[in-house]
Design an enzyme around this catalytic site. Structure first.
Site, PDB file in Angstrom:
ATOM      1  N   GLU A  79      17.566 -22.828  -8.115  1.00 26.48           N
ATOM      2  CA  GLU A  79      17.176 -21.426  -8.103  1.00 26.48           C
ATOM      3  C   GLU A  79      18.397 -20.530  -8.338  1.00 26.48           C
ATOM      4  OE1 GLU A  79      14.716 -19.809  -8.537  1.00 26.48           O
ATOM      5  OE2 GLU A  79      15.064 -17.818  -7.728  1.00 26.48           O
ATOM      6  N   ASN A 119      -1.241   1.304   5.883  1.00 33.58           N
ATOM      7  CA  ASN A 119      -0.364   0.333   5.222  1.00 33.58           C
ATOM      8  C   ASN A 119       0.122  -0.614   6.311  1.00 33.58           C
ATOM      9  OD1 ASN A 119       1.637  -1.015   3.812  1.00 33.58           O
ATOM     10  ND2 ASN A 119       3.058   0.718   3.811  1.00 33.58           N
ATOM     11  N   GLY A 120       0.008  -1.917   6.077  1.00 34.93           N
ATOM     12  CA  GLY A 120       0.460  -2.885   7.079  1.00 34.93           C
ATOM     13  C   GLY A 120      -0.633  -3.903   7.341  1.00 34.93           C
ATOM     14  N   TRP A 164      -2.825  -2.463  -1.813  1.00 38.98           N
ATOM     15  CA  TRP A 164      -2.372  -3.767  -2.324  1.00 38.98           C
ATOM     16  C   TRP A 164      -3.026  -4.787  -1.402  1.00 38.98           C
ATOM     17  CZ3 TRP A 164       1.139  -7.729  -0.734  1.00 38.98           C
ATOM     18  CH2 TRP A 164       1.537  -8.570  -1.770  1.00 38.98           C
ATOM     19  N   GLU A 207      19.279 -15.772 -15.857  1.00 35.07           N
ATOM     20  CA  GLU A 207      18.299 -14.813 -16.370  1.00 35.07           C
ATOM     21  C   GLU A 207      18.781 -13.376 -16.333  1.00 35.07           C
ATOM     22  OE1 GLU A 207      15.258 -15.198 -12.551  1.00 35.07           O
ATOM     23  OE2 GLU A 207      14.402 -14.710 -14.484  1.00 35.07           O
ATOM     24  N   CYS A 226       0.828  -1.202   0.000  1.00 36.80           N
ATOM     25  CA  CYS A 226       0.000   0.000   0.000  1.00 36.80           C
ATOM     26  C   CYS A 226       0.866   1.258   0.000  1.00 36.80           C
ATOM     27  CB  CYS A 226      -0.889   0.026   1.240  1.00 36.80           C
ATOM     28  SG  CYS A 226      -1.915  -1.428   1.390  1.00 36.80           S
ATOM     29  N   HIS A 286      27.849 -38.871 -13.947  1.00 35.77           N
ATOM     30  CA  HIS A 286      27.104 -39.605 -14.977  1.00 35.77           C
ATOM     31  C   HIS A 286      27.073 -38.835 -16.294  1.00 35.77           C
ATOM     32  CE1 HIS A 286      26.014 -42.680 -12.140  1.00 35.77           C
ATOM     33  NE2 HIS A 286      25.645 -41.738 -11.282  1.00 35.77           N
ATOM     34  N   LYS A 345      18.717 -17.841 -11.448  1.00 41.01           N
ATOM     35  CA  LYS A 345      18.937 -16.414 -11.191  1.00 41.01           C
ATOM     36  C   LYS A 345      20.110 -15.907 -12.008  1.00 41.01           C
ATOM     37  CE  LYS A 345      16.284 -15.425  -9.802  1.00 41.01           C
ATOM     38  NZ  LYS A 345      14.942 -15.702  -9.502  1.00 41.01           N
ATOM     39  N   LYS A 362       7.718 -10.194 -16.568  1.00 41.41           N
ATOM     40  CA  LYS A 362       7.445 -10.450 -15.155  1.00 41.41           C
ATOM     41  C   LYS A 362       6.317 -11.455 -14.981  1.00 41.41           C
ATOM     42  CE  LYS A 362       7.993  -9.852 -10.749  1.00 41.41           C
ATOM     43  NZ  LYS A 362       9.103 -10.658 -10.195  1.00 41.41           N
ATOM     44  N   ARG A 388       5.028   0.613  -6.313  1.00 38.58           N
ATOM     45  CA  ARG A 388       4.883  -0.294  -5.174  1.00 38.58           C
ATOM     46  C   ARG A 388       3.849  -1.391  -5.447  1.00 38.58           C
ATOM     47  NH1 ARG A 388       6.550   2.126  -0.234  1.00 38.58           N
ATOM     48  NH2 ARG A 388       4.865   1.212   0.958  1.00 38.58           N
TER      49      ARG A 388
HETATM   50  C1  AGP Z   1      11.878 -15.831 -11.807  1.00 37.80           C
HETATM   51  O1  AGP Z   1      12.983 -15.047 -11.595  1.00 37.80           O
HETATM   52  C2  AGP Z   1      11.282 -15.731 -13.134  1.00 37.80           C
HETATM   53  N1  AGP Z   1      11.029 -14.408 -13.504  1.00 37.80           N
HETATM   54  C3  AGP Z   1      10.215 -16.747 -13.490  1.00 37.80           C
HETATM   55  O2  AGP Z   1      10.838 -18.007 -13.479  1.00 37.80           O
HETATM   56  C4  AGP Z   1       8.931 -16.833 -12.640  1.00 37.80           C
HETATM   57  O3  AGP Z   1       9.218 -17.344 -11.377  1.00 37.80           O
HETATM   58  C5  AGP Z   1       7.889 -17.708 -13.367  1.00 37.80           C
HETATM   59  O4  AGP Z   1       7.555 -17.103 -14.584  1.00 37.80           O
HETATM   60  C6  AGP Z   1       6.655 -17.960 -12.557  1.00 37.80           C
HETATM   61  O5  AGP Z   1       6.011 -16.778 -12.240  1.00 37.80           O
HETATM   62  P1  AGP Z   1       4.905 -16.716 -11.103  1.00 37.80           P
HETATM   63  O6  AGP Z   1       5.582 -17.004  -9.807  1.00 37.80           O
HETATM   64  O7  AGP Z   1       4.368 -15.316 -11.174  1.00 37.80           O
HETATM   65  O8  AGP Z   1       3.873 -17.755 -11.429  1.00 37.80           O
END
Ligand code: AGP
Length: 605
Positions: A478, A101-102, A75, A485, A2, A501, A482, A600, A27
C-alpha cells in the site's frame, strides 16, 4: 458524510438552505431534503433520493415560503438511499422536523420502545427515533426537549430541529459530529461545516461535544451539557470557500489522512464491548461464516491491499483459510469456489467493475457474499447478501487513505468476531487495544513534521523500494502504491526475503529502501535484509514500534509508531507511508487530489 444547514432570519429560508447544501456537496451524499416553517404554521417539506438538482426539480415552483428552515444531505448508513430515508424526519404528528449527522447506536432499542408506545415509523433510519422522542417531550420548550432527548441517545450526533409550536427558534446539539453556528446581523445559521454559510457570515461559533444552541433571528445562544451558558468565543473565518471545504488544508488528501483517528472511532463504535469481551457484528449473521470452509476476499488496488491484511488476520486470528484475489484476475480464473464458501468483496466506492464481476462470479459458483464498502446504495451494497459498511465518510481524494484504514479495521473486527463464532479465545487486552487505536493514531499524526522533512529529502529519488514480511509486506504494498500514484516516483514493494532473488541488482548507493519491521517474530529476518541493502549503499528508513530502540542500529533513519498489539499494527504503520507519499507529491508540485491518468471510481473493466 451527511450535511446540515439551518436558517432563521428575515430572508426566505429555502434558497439559503439549498445553496448551503450545494456548498456541502463535497462531503458526499445520496439524498437531500429541506423543511421550512410556513407562514400558516405548518412545516413544509421536500426530500428526494439523488442529487440536490433532483430536489430542486421536485420542489419546482412550490417555493416552500418561510423564514425558518433546516436542510440536509444524507450519506446513507442505516437504510438505503430513498425518498423515505432522506431527512428531515418527523414524528407521528408532524410537529417537529429534525436533521441529523452521525449514528445513534441505541436506535434499535429506542425504536422498539417507541413502537410499543404506539409510534409509527416511516423510515429505516436511526435518526427517526429522535423526532418521536421529541414528540414525547412536547410539554417542554424546544431546547429543553432536545436536551432531554439527547440524554437518551448513545452514539454520535449533530442535530438541528424546528417545531411548529415555537416558530421563532431553531435548536441544535452536538456530540462527536461537527456543527457550527453562523452569527449574522439579525439572522443566524447552523451548519455541519463552514462553507455552507460562508457567503452570509464569517463569524462562527464552533460547538463542542455536549453543547447545544438556541438560535432566534436576533441572537445565537450556546449552552454547556449542564444547561449553563457557554462562554464560547466567536471565530472570524478568513478562508475562501474552497479552502474551507478542505477544513483549511491544502488538499482533501491530507484532510482525509488526518481524519483517520475519528474514522477509527466511527468504525469501532458500538461494535466492541470490552467489558463483555465481545465483538458485535449483527450485519454478518445468516451468512454461514461460522461453518464456511474457505473465505475469498476480492478487491482491486488499495482495497486489495486491505484484503491482504484481512487474509493475514482472518487466518491468523480466526484460523479460517482465506484467499485474497485481485478482482480482475479472480473473474477470469475459473476460481475454486464451493457451496458454503463466503466471498468478501472490498471496495471503497462499491462501483469497481472488476470487483462487482468477481462477486457475481463467486455467487454463481455457490458462495454467499458480503460487501465491505464505504458507499451505501452502491452496486456492491445492493448486490451482496450482507453488507458491512466501512463508515470512513466520503473520500474525495483519488488516492485512498481513510477508506483503506477503515477497511483494515472492519476486517479486523470481522476476524475477531469470526474467531469468537468459532470458539477461539479473543482477549480483552486485544479488544482494548482496538479501542486505543484512535488516540495512538492521533499521537502519530501529530509527528507529521518529521515525515514532511524526510519527504523533502527523498522527493527527487528515481526509485524507492519498500520491504517487509507477513502483514508488514501487505502494508508495504500500500505504501508503494500511494507513492506512485501521487508523487509519480517509481516504487516497488517486495517481501523482504525476496530481494536477493533478483531485485537486489537495482540497489545502488543512495537508493531509499523503506523497511517495515513491526512484527517481533520476523524482526531478525527483516533486519538481515535491511543489512543486505545497506551493505550495497541503500539509505534504509525503518518503520518500527516505539519500544524497539535497537532498530536504529540497523537503519539510517527510524520512523516509530506507538506500541501496539502486532495484529493491529497495519492501521498505524501505514500512516507514515501515506504522509510520506503526500508530502513527496506536494514537494514535487503535483496535483495531489487528482493524480494524472487516474479516476476515483473505476467502473470499466
Ligand atoms: C487507491 O488509492 C486507488 N485510487 C485505487 O487503487 C482504488 O483503491 C481501486 O481503484 C479500488 O477502488 P474501490 O475501493 O472503490 O473498489
Amino acid at each position: 458524510m451527511c450535511g446540515i444547514v439551518g436558517y432563521i432570519g428575515p430572508q426566505e429560508a429555502l434558497p439559503i438552505l439549498l445553496e448551503g447544501l450545494e456548498r456541502l456537496e463535497y462531503r458526499g451524499y445520496d439524498s437531500a431534503g429541506v423543511a421550512v416553517l410556513g407562514a400558516g404554521g405548518d412545516i413544509l417539506v421536500a426530500k428526494r433520493a439523488g442529487r440536490i438538482a433532483d430536489l430542486r426539480q421536485h420542489i419546482g415552483g412550490a417555493k416552500l415560503p418561510g423564514r425558518l428552515g433546516i436542510g440536509h444531505t444524507r450519506w446513507a448508513t442505516h437504510g438505503r438511499p430513498s425518498d423515505e430515508n432522506a431527512h428531515p424526519h418527523f414524528g407521528c404528528d408532524g410537529r417537529y422536523a429534525i436533521v441529523h449527522n452521525g449514528i445513534i447506536e441505541n436506535y434499535a432499542e429506542l425504536r422498539q420502545e417507541l413502537s410499543a408506545r404506539g409510534h409509527v415509523f416511516r423510515s429505516e433510519t436511526d435518526t427517526e427515533v429522535v423526532a418521536h422522542l421529541l414528540e414525547e417531550a412536547s410539554d417542554l420548550p424546544l431546547l429543553e426537549a432536545l436536551r432531554q432527548v439527547t440524554r437518551r441517545l448513545q452514539g454520535s450526533y449533530a442535530l438541528a430541529a424546528i417545531s411548529r409550536d415555537e416558530p421563532g427558534a431553531l435548536v441544535a446539539a452536538r456530540e462527536q459530529s461537527p456543527l457550527v453556528v453562523g452569527v449574522g446581523e439579525g439572522e443566524q445559521f447552523v451548519a455541519s461545516d463552514i462553507p455552507a454559510i460562508l457567503r452570509h457570515t464569517r463569524q462562527v461559533l464552533i460547538l463542542e461535544d455536549g453543547e447545544c444552541a438556541r438560535l432566534t433571528a436576533e441572537k445565537a445562544e450556546v449552552f454547556n451539557r449542564d444547561g449553563s451558558p457557554s462562554a464560547r468565543q466567536r471565530l472570524h473565518v478568513a478562508w475562501d470557500v474552497h479552502a474551507a471545504e478542505k477544513g483549511g488544508h491544502a488538499h482533501f488528501m491530507i484532510k482525509e489522512i488526518l481524519e483517520q483517528p475519528q474514522v477509527f472511532r466511527e468504525t469501532t463504535r458500538g461494535r466492541i464491548d470490552v467489558a463483555r469481551g465481545k465483538v458485535l457484528l449483527p450485519e454478518v449473521e445468516g451468512l454461514g461464516l461460522e461453518r464456511a470452509r474457505r473465505l475469498h476476499v476480492v478487491a482491486c488496488g488499495t482495497s486489495y491491499h486491505a484484503g491482504l491484511v484481512g487474509k493475514a488476520l482472518l487466518e491468523g486470528i480466526a484460523r479460517v483459510e482465506t484467499r485474497t484475489e485481485i478482482g480482475s484476475e479472480f473473474r477470469y480464473q475459473d476460481p475454486l469456489v464451493e457451496q458454503g464458501d463466503v466471498l468478501i468483496a472490498v471496495s471503497q466506492s462499491g462501483e469497481t467493475a472488476d470487483t462487482i464481476a468477481a462477486l457475481r462470479e463467486g455467487r454463481r459458483r455457490g458462495a454467499r457474499t458480503l460487501a465491505v464498502t464505504n458507499v451505501r446504495g452502491s452496486s456492491l451494497d445492493r448486490e451482496a447478501d450482507a453488507v458491512l459498511p466501512t463508515l470512513a465518510g466520503p473520500e474525495v481524494a483519488v488516492a485512498s487513505s481513510k477508506a483503506y484504514t477503515s477497511q483494515i479495521l472492519t476486517l479486523t473486527l470481522l476476524a475477531l468476531h469470526l474467531a469468537q463464532l468459532r470458539g477461539k479465545e479473543v482477549t480483552k487486552e486485544l479488544l482494548q487495544g482496538v479501542t486505543e487505536l484512535p488516540a495512538k493514531a492521533d499521537a502519530l499524526l501529530a509527528q507529521r513534521g518529521e515525515i514532511e522533512a524526510l519527504a523533502g529529502r527523498i522527493a527527487e529519488a528515481k526509485d524507492i523500494f519498500y520491504i517487509g514480511r507477513g502483514v508488514d509486506f501487505a502494508v508495504a504494498l500500500e505504501g508503494q502504491l500511494k507513492l506512485k500514484e501521487i508523487s509519480y516516483i517509481h516504487a516497488e514493494a517486495l517481501p523482504a526475503g525476496e530481494l536477493k532473488h533478483g531485485t537486489l541488482a537495482l540497489i545502488e548507493p543512495g537508493v531509499p529502501v523503506i523497511a517495515l519491521c513491526t512484527q517481533s517474530r520476523l524482526r531478525e529476518k527483516t533486519i538481515s535484509n535491511m543489512t543486505e541493502v545497506r551493505a550495497r549503499g541503500a539509505h534504509v528508513i525503518a518503520i518500527g514500534q516505539a519500544h524497539d530502540e535497537e532498530l536504529a542500529l540497523h537503519a539510517d533513519e527510524v520512523l516509530r509508531i506507538p506500541d501496539v498489539a502486532e495484529v493491529l499494527s497495519p492501521a498505524l504503520s501505514v500512516l507514515p507511508l501515506q504522509l510520506l507519499a503526500y508530502y513527496a507529491a506536494v514537494a514535487r508540485g503535483n496535483d495531489v487530489d487528482k493524480p494524472r491518468n487516474l479516476a476515483k471510481s473505476v467502473t470499466v473493466e
